[in-house]
Design an enzyme around this catalytic site. Structure first.
Site, PDB file in Angstrom:
ATOM      1  N   LYS A 180      55.701  58.060  70.823  1.00  0.00           N
ATOM      2  CA  LYS A 180      55.514  58.762  72.090  1.00  0.00           C
ATOM      3  C   LYS A 180      55.965  57.778  73.174  1.00  0.00           C
ATOM      4  CE  LYS A 180      53.061  59.555  75.951  1.00  0.00           C
ATOM      5  NZ  LYS A 180      54.259  59.659  76.776  1.00  0.00           N
ATOM      6  N   GLY A 233      51.489  48.710  77.432  1.00  0.00           N
ATOM      7  CA  GLY A 233      51.339  49.432  78.685  1.00  0.00           C
ATOM      8  C   GLY A 233      50.261  48.790  79.528  1.00  0.00           C
ATOM      9  N   SER A 234      49.607  49.606  80.326  1.00  0.00           N
ATOM     10  CA  SER A 234      48.647  49.053  81.273  1.00  0.00           C
ATOM     11  C   SER A 234      47.309  48.752  80.595  1.00  0.00           C
ATOM     12  CB  SER A 234      48.442  50.033  82.418  1.00  0.00           C
ATOM     13  OG  SER A 234      47.941  51.243  81.903  1.00  0.00           O
ATOM     14  N   ASN A 235      46.544  47.929  81.269  1.00  0.00           N
ATOM     15  CA  ASN A 235      45.271  47.487  80.751  1.00  0.00           C
ATOM     16  C   ASN A 235      44.268  48.618  80.540  1.00  0.00           C
ATOM     17  OD1 ASN A 235      42.755  45.541  80.913  1.00  0.00           O
ATOM     18  ND2 ASN A 235      44.649  44.393  80.600  1.00  0.00           N
ATOM     19  N   GLY A 238      45.322  50.927  77.701  1.00  0.00           N
ATOM     20  CA  GLY A 238      45.235  50.175  76.445  1.00  0.00           C
ATOM     21  C   GLY A 238      43.811  50.120  75.929  1.00  0.00           C
ATOM     22  N   GLU A 255      49.349  45.490  73.799  1.00  0.00           N
ATOM     23  CA  GLU A 255      49.990  44.484  74.653  1.00  0.00           C
ATOM     24  C   GLU A 255      49.957  45.016  76.073  1.00  0.00           C
ATOM     25  OE1 GLU A 255      50.634  41.497  74.050  1.00  0.00           O
ATOM     26  OE2 GLU A 255      50.347  41.623  71.884  1.00  0.00           O
ATOM     27  N   CYS A 289      56.230  42.496  81.885  1.00  0.00           N
ATOM     28  CA  CYS A 289      54.852  42.035  81.730  1.00  0.00           C
ATOM     29  C   CYS A 289      54.788  40.519  81.817  1.00  0.00           C
ATOM     30  CB  CYS A 289      54.276  42.536  80.423  1.00  0.00           C
ATOM     31  SG  CYS A 289      55.390  42.248  79.077  1.00  0.00           S
ATOM     32  N   GLN A 336      55.112  53.190  91.196  1.00  0.00           N
ATOM     33  CA  GLN A 336      55.295  51.744  91.172  1.00  0.00           C
ATOM     34  C   GLN A 336      55.633  51.234  92.571  1.00  0.00           C
ATOM     35  OE1 GLN A 336      54.463  50.831  87.921  1.00  0.00           O
ATOM     36  NE2 GLN A 336      54.079  49.052  89.199  1.00  0.00           N
ATOM     37  N   GLU A 390      47.627  42.536  88.787  1.00  0.00           N
ATOM     38  CA  GLU A 390      49.041  42.736  88.461  1.00  0.00           C
ATOM     39  C   GLU A 390      49.664  43.714  89.447  1.00  0.00           C
ATOM     40  OE1 GLU A 390      50.089  45.021  84.898  1.00  0.00           O
ATOM     41  OE2 GLU A 390      51.440  43.388  84.380  1.00  0.00           O
TER      42      GLU A 390
HETATM   43  P1  NAP Z   1      50.877  53.060  81.096  1.00  0.00           P
HETATM   44  O1  NAP Z   1      50.681  54.008  82.192  1.00  0.00           O
HETATM   45  O2  NAP Z   1      49.703  52.432  80.458  1.00  0.00           O
HETATM   46  O3  NAP Z   1      51.734  53.832  80.006  1.00  0.00           O
HETATM   47  C1  NAP Z   1      52.092  53.273  78.769  1.00  0.00           C
HETATM   48  C2  NAP Z   1      52.210  54.393  77.757  1.00  0.00           C
HETATM   49  O4  NAP Z   1      50.936  54.993  77.541  1.00  0.00           O
HETATM   50  C3  NAP Z   1      53.145  55.520  78.191  1.00  0.00           C
HETATM   51  O5  NAP Z   1      53.807  56.031  77.072  1.00  0.00           O
HETATM   52  C4  NAP Z   1      52.166  56.540  78.743  1.00  0.00           C
HETATM   53  O6  NAP Z   1      52.657  57.865  78.763  1.00  0.00           O
HETATM   54  C5  NAP Z   1      51.019  56.401  77.769  1.00  0.00           C
HETATM   55  N1  NAP Z   1      49.757  56.910  78.274  1.00  0.00           N
HETATM   56  C6  NAP Z   1      49.425  57.229  79.550  1.00  0.00           C
HETATM   57  N2  NAP Z   1      48.174  57.718  79.610  1.00  0.00           N
HETATM   58  C7  NAP Z   1      47.692  57.701  78.344  1.00  0.00           C
HETATM   59  C8  NAP Z   1      46.450  58.080  77.764  1.00  0.00           C
HETATM   60  N3  NAP Z   1      45.444  58.566  78.483  1.00  0.00           N
HETATM   61  N4  NAP Z   1      46.301  57.918  76.424  1.00  0.00           N
HETATM   62  C9  NAP Z   1      47.301  57.411  75.683  1.00  0.00           C
HETATM   63  N5  NAP Z   1      48.491  57.061  76.177  1.00  0.00           N
HETATM   64  C10 NAP Z   1      48.696  57.185  77.491  1.00  0.00           C
HETATM   65  O7  NAP Z   1      51.817  51.854  81.506  1.00  0.00           O
HETATM   66  P2  NAP Z   1      53.197  51.978  82.274  1.00  0.00           P
HETATM   67  O8  NAP Z   1      52.863  52.307  83.672  1.00  0.00           O
HETATM   68  O9  NAP Z   1      54.119  52.853  81.543  1.00  0.00           O
HETATM   69  O10 NAP Z   1      53.751  50.483  82.103  1.00  0.00           O
HETATM   70  C11 NAP Z   1      53.401  49.424  82.950  1.00  0.00           C
HETATM   71  C12 NAP Z   1      52.331  48.546  82.330  1.00  0.00           C
HETATM   72  O11 NAP Z   1      52.722  48.089  81.049  1.00  0.00           O
HETATM   73  C13 NAP Z   1      52.065  47.276  83.112  1.00  0.00           C
HETATM   74  O12 NAP Z   1      50.697  47.101  83.264  1.00  0.00           O
HETATM   75  C14 NAP Z   1      52.644  46.159  82.242  1.00  0.00           C
HETATM   76  O13 NAP Z   1      52.069  44.915  82.376  1.00  0.00           O
HETATM   77  C15 NAP Z   1      52.465  46.707  80.895  1.00  0.00           C
HETATM   78  N6  NAP Z   1      53.435  46.126  79.972  1.00  0.00           N
HETATM   79  C16 NAP Z   1      53.004  45.179  79.082  1.00  0.00           C
HETATM   80  C17 NAP Z   1      53.878  44.586  78.195  1.00  0.00           C
HETATM   81  C18 NAP Z   1      53.396  43.577  77.205  1.00  0.00           C
HETATM   82  O14 NAP Z   1      54.056  43.375  76.196  1.00  0.00           O
HETATM   83  N7  NAP Z   1      52.288  42.911  77.410  1.00  0.00           N
HETATM   84  C19 NAP Z   1      55.211  44.971  78.180  1.00  0.00           C
HETATM   85  C20 NAP Z   1      55.628  45.934  79.102  1.00  0.00           C
HETATM   86  C21 NAP Z   1      54.719  46.512  79.976  1.00  0.00           C
HETATM   87  P3  NAP Z   1      53.276  58.515  80.114  1.00  0.00           P
HETATM   88  O15 NAP Z   1      54.497  57.751  80.423  1.00  0.00           O
HETATM   89  O16 NAP Z   1      53.554  59.905  79.704  1.00  0.00           O
HETATM   90  O17 NAP Z   1      52.233  58.366  81.178  1.00  0.00           O
END
Ligand code: NAP
Ligand code: MG
Length: 488
Positions: A180, A233-235, A238, A255, A289, A336, A390
């Site tokens: 997904k 993704g986000s904290n 996650g 992560e 990240c 963002q 962040e």
């Molecule tokens: P996000 O909002 O947490 O989304 C990540 C993924 O989770 C997307 O596929 C999202 O789908 C899905 N998602 C959203 N709501 C969900 C829920 N309730 N249950 C399950 N899955 C759900 O993060 P983002 O805004 O895409 O990415 C930015 C964040 O990722 C930042 O905080 C960054 O630090 C982190 N990041 C970390 C790393 C690492 O390796 N540590 C690498 C890259 C990014 P939708 O897109 O459909 O909302």
């Protein structure tokens, strides 16, 4: 064979077929550099679509795990070759869909290809150890067994590399997957899945189901037939996924975010430190990240460093990442961009001084995109929100300290621990940094955002679930150890 896209609408890939969602509904994916440009439409999938993908993956896994590692590896080599032929097209799609420059998405696609080849080779490397038994006539050893079906949930910031660095190890160790992707970059992910299809993977081994995080993402976390979940993704999201997985006893890997520091010691090569700070903080519009977000500088060189940093930041060209000569693209989405503006305001409210950027650049070419200038604050103290939270944008906080020792204390004074750099020529500073910095990646005289695919990647503290991805470390998540005792 079914087709992945009709009228720019991308289907789900389930059980070896491109199929539309039972919802009959699609979601638009736009170009953040020009919101009038529609990259494509993806399925707004339902729980039934996910169920059907999981059932296909479960069925396919029975045969897939029986193949030898070398045979599975051959499939991954084939995917790499297909992707290499489609590199330019995939990179261009990713730039249109998330905004980073074409040079960056080409680099990212090449990285994806290298990851596929790395894990293809992994299919022929050792999976266990022989352990001496106390029984002289017995043989005791370990082997590895796949988890089963793995759910892959990815963010938009590395729309090519992250799906591949999760899918490739999952597959090589004998799992099948349901992906997904982030909705913002789902078209790019569909193209990656097309490469797996073109390489001839058996039906059901890889499946993609697009749609909202709360339905499909949460659906993966809760699904009784998904045995492992790998999330970046986000904290907040996650942790929610971790809790859902824990409730039903599934394995999970998270992560998440970072607030990565760079320490600049008084003895540092300042030109190198400035170069690396700019690359680490502003490449990919700060949406890595591992991006640099705090620059902690010894007071003796503070003014000299700041002057060089501002001069170099001035040279950054902002614009559509598809165009020649552009160094920094827009933010990937409106949220963002809003987040960056919110932190600009917070910084001002907290009494920090804005010394560069903080605004949307002026000019016609910026009107339809989510653009922001590189942004630098000074007079920042460690307790301020802009030094703790962040931002995920081209945003840095300069913090002045009196010694490297104090710098290290400040560097560790956050909830995150993903990556960290120090610029110094002093070996004692290097050693104390290696020993005392609480981060999964510590880098010396190199930017915070460099990662090599053959080495473990992941964070400490709130940045991860304390597992590691990439390199050999991926084996720990995507397999279970089986200890075997044989007596003739
Ligand atoms: P996000 O909002 O947490 O989304 C990540 C993924 O989770 C997307 O596929 C999202 O789908 C899905 N998602 C959203 N709501 C969900 C829920 N309730 N249950 C399950 N899955 C759900 O993060 P983002 O805004 O895409 O990415 C930015 C964040 O990722 C930042 O905080 C960054 O630090 C982190 N990041 C970390 C790393 C690492 O390796 N540590 C690498 C890259 C990014 P939708 O897109 O459909 O909302
Ligand atoms: Mg999101």
């Amino acid at each position: 064979m079914t087709v992945s896209t009709k009228n720019n609408i991308y289907s789900n890939f389930i059980g070896g077929q491109w199929v539309e969602s039972s919802s009959g509904d699609v979601i638009k994916s736009i170009n953040p550099a020009n919101t009038n440009d529609i990259v494509g439409y993806v399925q707004n999938s339902t729980k039934q679509d996910l169920d059907s993908a999981v059932a296909s993956a479960k069925k396919a896994q029975i045969q897939w795990k029986k193949l030898s590692g070398a045979e599975r590896g051959q499939y991954l080599y084939n995917v790499a070759n297909v992707m290499e032929k489609r590199l330019d097209e995939i990179a261009e799609c990713a730039t249109r869909e998330m905004g980073k420059t074409l040079a960056e998405t080409k680099g990212e696609t090449s990285r994806g290809i290298a990851i596929l080849r790395y894990y293809a080779g992994e299919g022929m490397r050792k999976v266990g150890d022989v352990i001496p038994s106390t029984d002289q006539e017995a043989l005791m050893f370990t082997t590895r067994t796949p988890l089963g079906v793995v759910g892959v949930i990815t963010p938009w910031n590395f729309p090519i590399a992250i799906p591949i660095w999760k899918v490739a190890p999952a597959l090589i160790y004998g799992n099948t997957v349901v992906i997904k992707p982030a909705t913002d970059t789902a078209v790019t992910c569909a193209k990656i899945v097309e490469c797996f299809e073109e390489a001839g993977l058996p039906a059901g081994v890889i499946n993609i189901v697009t749609g909202s995080g709360s339905v499909i993402g949460q659906g993966i976390a809760d699904h009784p037939d998904i045995n492992g979940i790998t999330f970046t993704g986000s904290n907040g999201i996650g942790k929610q996924i971790g809790q859902s997985a824990l409730k039903r006893g599934a394995k999970y890997q998270l992560e998440m975010g970072g607030k990565n520091p760079v320490i600049v010691a008084a003895d540092a090569d300042l030109d190198l430190a400035v170069e690396a700070t700019i690359a680490g903080a502003f490449r990919s519009t700060g949406q890595k990240c591992t991006a640099t977000s705090r620059v902690i500088i010894e007071s003796d060189v503070y003014d000299a460093f700041k002057e060089k940093l501002l001069a170099k930041t001035e040279e950054i060209t902002i614009g559509d990442g598809l165009k020649e000569g552009i160094w920094m693209g827009p933010c990937a989405n409106k949220n963002q961009l809003q987040t960056v503006f919110t932190y600009v305001q917070k910084g001002l409210d907290e009494g920090a001084s804005l010394v560069f950027g903080g605004e949307q650049p002026k000019g016609n070419e910026y009107e339809n995109g989510f653009y922001i200038q590189p942004t630098i604050f000074e007079n920042v103290t460690s307790n301020m929100a802009i030094a703790q939270e962040e931002v995920f944008g081209p945003f840095i906080a300069l913090i002045k300290v009196d010694s490297v020792k104090e710098g290290l204390e400040v560097a560790n004074d956050v909830q995150y621990g993903l990556s960290a750099s120090i610029f110094t020529t002093n070996i004692a500073h290097m050693l104390s940094f290696i020993n005392e910095m609480d981060a999964g990646l510590v880098r010396i005289n190199a930017e915070s955002a460099g990662v090599e695919l053959q080495a473990p990647f992941g964070g400490m503290k709130q940045s991860s679930s304390h597992s590691r991805e990439q390199g050999e470390a991926a084996k720990e998540f995507f397999t279970s150890i089986k200890t075997v005792f044989v007596k003739g």
